[in-house]
Motif scaffolding. Structure first.
Motif, PDB file in Angstrom:
ATOM      1  N   PHE A   8       0.886  -0.238  -0.100  1.00  0.00           N
ATOM      2  CA  PHE A   8       0.133   0.162  -0.074  1.00  0.00           C
ATOM      3  C   PHE A   8       0.771   1.599   0.168  1.00  0.00           C
ATOM      4  N   SER A   9       1.706   1.211   0.515  1.00  0.00           N
ATOM      5  CA  SER A   9       2.713   2.806   0.601  1.00  0.00           C
ATOM      6  C   SER A   9       3.661   2.984  -0.606  1.00  0.00           C
ATOM      7  N   LEU A  10       3.905   1.681  -1.197  1.00  0.00           N
ATOM      8  CA  LEU A  10       4.882   1.948  -2.234  1.00  0.00           C
ATOM      9  C   LEU A  10       3.899   2.218  -3.519  1.00  0.00           C
ATOM     10  N   TRP A  11       2.576   2.107  -3.108  1.00  0.00           N
ATOM     11  CA  TRP A  11       1.764   2.528  -4.562  1.00  0.00           C
ATOM     12  C   TRP A  11       1.081   3.623  -3.581  1.00  0.00           C
ATOM     13  N   VAL A  12       0.671   4.219  -2.590  1.00  0.00           N
ATOM     14  CA  VAL A  12       0.902   5.416  -2.981  1.00  0.00           C
ATOM     15  C   VAL A  12       1.857   6.032  -3.024  1.00  0.00           C
ATOM     16  N   ALA A  13       2.872   6.435  -2.899  1.00  0.00           N
ATOM     17  CA  ALA A  13       4.171   7.090  -3.040  1.00  0.00           C
ATOM     18  C   ALA A  13       4.378   6.630  -4.367  1.00  0.00           C
ATOM     19  N   ASN A  14       4.182   6.288  -4.833  1.00  0.00           N
ATOM     20  CA  ASN A  14       4.192   5.796  -6.454  1.00  0.00           C
ATOM     21  C   ASN A  14       3.574   6.523  -7.125  1.00  0.00           C
ATOM     22  N   VAL A  16       0.771   8.923  12.686  1.00  0.00           N
ATOM     23  CA  VAL A  16       1.798   7.948  12.700  1.00  0.00           C
ATOM     24  C   VAL A  16       2.552   9.011  14.325  1.00  0.00           C
ATOM     25  N   VAL A  17       2.305  10.668  13.821  1.00  0.00           N
ATOM     26  CA  VAL A  17       2.500  11.960  14.880  1.00  0.00           C
ATOM     27  C   VAL A  17       1.489  12.086  16.340  1.00  0.00           C
ATOM     28  N   THR A  18      -0.085  11.726  16.100  1.00  0.00           N
ATOM     29  CA  THR A  18      -0.758  11.469  17.231  1.00  0.00           C
ATOM     30  C   THR A  18      -0.607  10.730  17.755  1.00  0.00           C
ATOM     31  N   GLY A  19      -0.689  10.947  19.170  1.00  0.00           N
ATOM     32  CA  GLY A  19      -0.507  10.176  20.099  1.00  0.00           C
ATOM     33  C   GLY A  19      -1.274   8.746  19.956  1.00  0.00           C
ATOM     34  N   SER A  20      -1.054   7.593  20.064  1.00  0.00           N
ATOM     35  CA  SER A  20      -1.084   6.403  20.365  1.00  0.00           C
ATOM     36  C   SER A  20      -2.348   6.219  21.384  1.00  0.00           C
ATOM     37  N   VAL A  21      -2.450   6.832  22.223  1.00  0.00           N
ATOM     38  CA  VAL A  21      -3.908   6.748  23.208  1.00  0.00           C
ATOM     39  C   VAL A  21      -4.908   7.044  22.580  1.00  0.00           C
ATOM     40  N   ALA A  22      -5.102   8.408  21.986  1.00  0.00           N
ATOM     41  CA  ALA A  22      -5.992   9.195  21.480  1.00  0.00           C
ATOM     42  C   ALA A  22      -6.138   8.588  20.368  1.00  0.00           C
ATOM     43  N   GLY A  28       2.297   5.343   7.476  1.00  0.00           N
ATOM     44  CA  GLY A  28       2.755   7.099   7.316  1.00  0.00           C
ATOM     45  C   GLY A  28       4.182   7.115   7.282  1.00  0.00           C
ATOM     46  N   GLN A  29       4.976   5.922   7.685  1.00  0.00           N
ATOM     47  CA  GLN A  29       6.676   6.407   8.011  1.00  0.00           C
ATOM     48  C   GLN A  29       6.807   5.905   6.677  1.00  0.00           C
ATOM     49  N   PRO A  30       6.062   4.760   5.934  1.00  0.00           N
ATOM     50  CA  PRO A  30       7.202   4.161   4.884  1.00  0.00           C
ATOM     51  C   PRO A  30       6.910   4.637   3.630  1.00  0.00           C
ATOM     52  N   ILE A  31       5.637   5.957   3.807  1.00  0.00           N
ATOM     53  CA  ILE A  31       5.209   6.340   2.603  1.00  0.00           C
ATOM     54  C   ILE A  31       5.938   7.654   1.749  1.00  0.00           C
ATOM     55  N   VAL A  32       6.448   8.162   3.574  1.00  0.00           N
ATOM     56  CA  VAL A  32       6.976   9.394   3.368  1.00  0.00           C
ATOM     57  C   VAL A  32       8.597   8.923   3.441  1.00  0.00           C
ATOM     58  N   LEU A  33       9.140   7.566   3.375  1.00  0.00           N
ATOM     59  CA  LEU A  33      10.144   7.381   2.987  1.00  0.00           C
ATOM     60  C   LEU A  33      10.645   6.712   1.668  1.00  0.00           C
ATOM     61  N   TYR A  34       9.162   5.810   1.193  1.00  0.00           N
ATOM     62  CA  TYR A  34       9.586   6.038  -0.128  1.00  0.00           C
ATOM     63  C   TYR A  34       8.876   7.236  -1.110  1.00  0.00           C
ATOM     64  N   THR A  42       1.808  16.684  -2.944  1.00  0.00           N
ATOM     65  CA  THR A  42       2.499  15.218  -2.933  1.00  0.00           C
ATOM     66  C   THR A  42       2.624  15.849  -1.528  1.00  0.00           C
ATOM     67  N   SER A  43       3.605  16.920  -0.644  1.00  0.00           N
ATOM     68  CA  SER A  43       3.369  17.347   0.435  1.00  0.00           C
ATOM     69  C   SER A  43       2.085  17.463   1.604  1.00  0.00           C
ATOM     70  N   LEU A  44       0.721  17.439   1.005  1.00  0.00           N
ATOM     71  CA  LEU A  44      -0.611  16.971   1.435  1.00  0.00           C
ATOM     72  C   LEU A  44      -1.031  15.752   1.717  1.00  0.00           C
ATOM     73  N   PHE A  45      -0.700  14.640   0.999  1.00  0.00           N
ATOM     74  CA  PHE A  45      -0.575  13.157   0.737  1.00  0.00           C
ATOM     75  C   PHE A  45      -0.395  12.772   2.327  1.00  0.00           C
ATOM     76  N   ARG A  46       1.095  13.555   2.323  1.00  0.00           N
ATOM     77  CA  ARG A  46       2.002  12.770   3.084  1.00  0.00           C
ATOM     78  C   ARG A  46       1.858  13.426   4.822  1.00  0.00           C
ATOM     79  N   VAL A  47       0.941  14.821   4.178  1.00  0.00           N
ATOM     80  CA  VAL A  47       0.622  14.602   5.639  1.00  0.00           C
ATOM     81  C   VAL A  47      -0.467  13.898   5.805  1.00  0.00           C
ATOM     82  N   VAL A  48      -1.252  14.065   5.261  1.00  0.00           N
ATOM     83  CA  VAL A  48      -2.740  13.131   5.792  1.00  0.00           C
ATOM     84  C   VAL A  48      -2.373  11.468   6.209  1.00  0.00           C
ATOM     85  N   PHE A  49      -0.559  11.534   5.641  1.00  0.00           N
ATOM     86  CA  PHE A  49      -1.337   9.217   5.905  1.00  0.00           C
ATOM     87  C   PHE A  49       0.057   9.710   7.187  1.00  0.00           C
TER      88      PHE A  49
END
Lengths: 426, 302
Positions: free
Chosen positions: B96-102, B123-129, B182-188, B112-119
């Protein structure tokens, strides 16, 4: 010359450290407290600590625990040799767990004949071990109960099954009420919550009281949940369409669902829920009336599960801090700070006279607390000090989950007892 | 003269080496104290019956904990659940992350930045929330999933998603996926952006289609990133804990226990430290072996 200056500078720094050390208060201790009423509220606790410091010169640093992660934090601190000096909770943790493992200071020397006569006997018995060691000095107590949505009961015609004057009802009345409510609302009206994490006293109390079962034997040496009375009660709960075994819900979530009006009764309840303040008191979010009730029993006389809270001291090997912590306990449990400590906890004092002051009437002006007194005679055996308690609690959840999943009650309670008793014997 | 010069050079090398080690010292100290020491203690404690009691002596039981582990049906169930989570989540996250990144890497920069932020947001939101929101969405009475599925006629009555052993693990995996991509998309996106465009253009001039360009030109160049993502995703999946603790506490009836949660359950609920540590050692071995295999495969591919 440079070397000389460097040495002088270093000496000055060392000397200043000494001055700082001398300027610190005589003793500084730490308290970790679970959210027992306002003892979980920083503003309220800081005021209590300020009074204590003014009276004794002892500074107390407080950390606040919750029931989800508090035990883990304490256990991690114990493992790392960084336990606090004082902890506030109940005998199931202080006596049966950390006390039994040798982490607590014996507080037997804080008791004299007058204290033993003054303090509620079930509190005394819960705070002492069989060999006479005391790992908790109690300050407040209550009886855990359940609650009903009285407006919903009236709408479904189920109010005829409860006595709102004495706040009691019978097993037969409970069955009729559940059926009437289910027929009226068409969905489960009570949850046997069993995802874990606290509130287990509620589910134990409903099971034990329906047909007069017990959770442990009188000597607190073995778990007896596999008795015919308990099996009958669990089979009844399993068969009632209006009762749902909810493995995705814990005690706190049950209370929320009850206040939202989704459930018509809550098994995880006590006076702290009933008082106005941070919660909506005796009203649901839709402003329906909440009435606290004793758990149903065949003769209407339930044995309510007690809640006892007080202070214990971790043995950190520092005699000065242990002495200061004992002074703290005397101040808040049998001294000038007792009334404020009890008021902050929102429960009942374990004694009528503390430090020579009559505190029997501290709730005289509080209608809800006065009304709640009607349940105190039903306070039952405090069995939470039975060995293997930590395992018994977790096994209890697992057992309820299996029963809720359709498991055979007799088999599941037998599994529970086998595991819990094995832990008790270990 | 030469001797004196080589002597000076040796002194210089020694001084620089010493300085290098001194610079390393702080991180080495933390590594030894907080990584190596706990690991060694974990291995040692796994051979003891240790229950945290101050007055009770830990008893050496050899491989007793390990023998018990493989006769413990709950541990076997937790092991199975852990592998299910890894086997489902790792490929799905990777693909999924490779497909989205591609799809997004060569869009307009703001898009590109908008999608990166969305995905990346989960990741940056607290796991409890995140978990609390999901818990409400899965709620058996008020949850949005029950509402939607009932509205669409897919289900007749509400399902207790997290309280029913048939669905609970799938719900956990679904949430894990949303927080893992989130992180794999940004890296890809970054890796694809660094692919040598002259090679891509040359391939296109030679008549390669999009698929051929991707597999023959881009894929080999993003292989190191793929290997890195594969390993971190696998390790994260093996170590799935917070979601389980906050959503199901391993229930109902241990159906969502993973090795990580079962370690916690034994160590901190039942106070069986030796047993918990034995599980930790098993988990460490599994992750080490799988990582080594992946490194080997990655190297042979490159």
């Amino acid at each position: 010359m440079k070397k000389f200056l460097a040495i002088v500078l270093a000496l000055c720094m060392v000397a200043s450290l000494g001055v700082i050390a001398c300027a610190e208060p005589a003793t500084e201790i730490t308290l970790w407290t679970y959210p027992i009423g306002k003892w979980g509220n920083a503003e309220a606790v800081e005021a209590l600590m300020a009074d204590f410091e003014a009276a004794t010169g002892i500074k107390v640093t407080v950390e606040y625990l919750d029931y989800t992660n508090g035990d883990d934090q304490v256990n991690t601190a114990l493992e790392g040799g960084a336990a606090p000096d004082l902890v506030m909770e109940g005998p199931e943790r202080l006596v049966a767990n950390w006390g039994a493992k040798g982490y607590m200071v014996d507080l037997a020397d804080l008791w004299d004949e007058e204290d033993l006569a003054q303090v509620n006997p079930s509190c005394v018995s819960a705070c002492f071990t069989a060999d006479g060691a005391c790992y908790e000095y109690p300050v407040v107590m209550t009886a855990h109960c359940m609650a009903i949505n009285y407006d919903a009961f009236k709408a479904a015609g189920a109010d005829q099954y409860v006595d709102v004057e004495s706040h009691t009802w019978t097993t037969e009345g409970f069955i009729n009420a559940v059926n009437a409510l289910y027929e009226y609302y068409g969905e489960p009206v009570a949850d046997i919550y069993c995802s874990g994490q606290g509130g287990d006293q509620g589910t134990r109390a409903i099971v034990n009281n329906l047909y007069g079962g017990t959770f442990t034997n009188a000597e607190h040496t073995a778990y007896t949940a596999d008795s015919p009375e308990n099996i009958k009660a669990l089979e009844l709960l399993q068969s009632l369409e209006g009762v749902y075994f909810n493995a995705a819900e814990n005690g706190g979530e049950e209370i929320t669902a009850f206040r939202q009006g989704l459930l018509k009764m809550a098994f995880c309840w006590n006076i702290a829920q009933q008082l106005p303040g941070e919660t909506t008191g005796n009203r649901t979010y839709d402003d329906e009336e909440i009435v606290f009730m004793s758990f149903p029993a065949e003769d209407g006389k339930a044995a309510l599960c007690g809640g006892i809270w007080g202070f214990g001291i971790f043995d950190n090997g520092n005699a000065d801090k242990i002495e200061a912590a004992k002074e703290f306990i005397k101040y808040f449990c049998d001294g000038d700070g007792t009334e404020a400590a009890v008021r902050a906890a929102n429960y009942f004092a374990v004694r009528d006279v503390a430090g020579g002051n009559d505190i029997s009437g501290i709730w005289a002006d509080n209608e809800t607390m006065n009304a709640y007194n009607v349940l105190m005679p039903y306070l039952g055996d405090y069995y939470q000090v039975t060995a293997g308690w930590a395992t018994a609690r977790t096994e209890w959840w697992n057992m309820l989950q299996r029963i809720g999943d359709g498991g055979d009650v007799a088999t599941e309670v037998a599994t529970f007892c086998a595991n819990a008793n094995a832990a008790a014997a270990a | 003269m030469n001797n004196s010069r080589s002597g000076m050079s040796r002194a210089l090398v020694r001084r620089e080496t010493t300085a290098g080690y001194l610079f390393l010292l702080p991180s080495l100290f933390f590594f030894l104290t907080f990584v190596v020491y706990p690991m060694v203690m974990c291995i040692i404690t796994s051979f003891f019956d240790s229950n945290m009691g101050k007055n009770t002596q830990d008893v050496f039981i050899g491989f007793g904990n390990y023998v018990e582990l493989f006769h413990d049906p709950i541990f076997i169930g937790a092991l199975k659940n852990t592998f299910i989570i890894v086997l489902v989540s790792v490929p799905v996250v990777m693909i999924f992350s490779l497909w989205v990144a591609n799809c997004i890497y060569d869009m307009k920069p703001w898009l590109t930045s908008l999608f990166r932020v969305v995905f990346y947001l989960p990741v940056v939101t607290g796991s409890v929330a995140v978990t609390v929101v999901w818990k409400w969405m899965f709620n058996n009475r008020l949850g949005i999933f029950n509402y939607l599925f009932k509205s669409m006629g897919i289900i007749e009555k509400n399902i207790n998603w997290l309280g029913d052993s048939k669905y609970a693990l799938a719900c956990i995996i679904l949430i894990l996926l949303t927080t893992s991509v989130g992180q794999p998309i940004v890296l890809y996106v970054s890796a694809l952006g660094n692919v040598d465009q002259s090679l891509v253009e040359a391939a296109e001039v030679d008549g390669a289609n999009r698929r051929e360009v991707f597999w023959k030109i881009k894929w080999p160049q993003i292989m190191p990133t793929t290997l890195y993502i594969l390993i971190i995703t696998m390790i994260n999946s093996f170590q799935c804990f917070a979601l389980i603790q906050l959503l199901t506490s391993g229930g109902p009836n241990h159906s969502t226990d993973t090795i990580m949660y079962y370690i916690y359950y034994n160590a901190f609920k039942l106070y069986r430290y030796g047993y918990g540590n034995a599980m930790g050692v098993i988990l460490m071995i599994i992750i080490a072996v799988l990582s080594a295999i992946q490194f080997k495969l990655g190297q042979s591919d490159s």
